[in-house]
Write a protein that holds these residues in place. Structure first.
Motif: not given
Length: 158
Positions: A95-106, A133-142
């Motif tokens: 199995n595979v579990d993936c998380t993509v972190i970005l503010e935009k696009p949704k 998919a997750s955001t970085n809550e406005g922190m850091g380069f993401i």
């Protein structure tokens, strides 16, 4: 049967463009991704997770960014090459579990297509591929909208 776990991470900065590649899916966006290949951070993290679980090094070892053979290559081709190596060493993906972190696009409208792309590349049932998919809550380069990152965990069976 032996079980092995691998984790992969990758990030790419945004640049000029009109779409980004994530999980083998072209996503319309006001920017592109800076990279030697197509910049698909999700598939690059997947390659690293697969290689790591098999103790085969990392994506840079197998596909160096100074090698012109990989200039503008589709990352799905890299995953196919990794899967061939795993097959030759008698590994299969559990199995595979993936998380993509970005503010935009949704990504919500693309999750199903990405899941299907990855399950096809790994030759596993879509139920064994999880995409978040997750955001970085406005922190850091993401958070500043400068790029995207992906984290992937895989389970291999030997």
């Amino acid at each position: 049967m032996s079980t092995r776990i691998g984790m992969g991470y990758d990030s790419h900065r945004f640049t000029d463009g009109d779409s980004i590649m994530l999980g083998g899916e072209e996503i319309p966006f006001e920017k592109g991704l800076a990279a030697h290949s197509d910049g698909d951070a999700l598939l690059h993290a997947l390659c690293d997770a697969l290689l790591g679980a098999a103790a085969l090094g990392d994506i840079g070892k197998h596909f160096p960014d100074h090698d012109p053979a990989y200039q503008n290559i589709e990352s799905s081709e890299l995953v196919k090459k990794v899967m061939l190596e795993l097959h030759n060493q008698n590994f299969s993906v559990g199995n595979v579990d993936c998380t993509v972190i970005l503010e935009k696009p949704k990504l919500s409208t693309y999750v199903s297509a990405i899941q299907k792309n990855i399950s096809g590349l790994l030759n596993i049932d879509e139920r064994n591929v999880n995409i978040k998919a997750s955001t970085n809550e406005g922190m850091g380069f993401i958070g500043r909208g400068e790029g995207v990152a992906a984290i992937v965990v895989v389970m291999l069976n030997e």
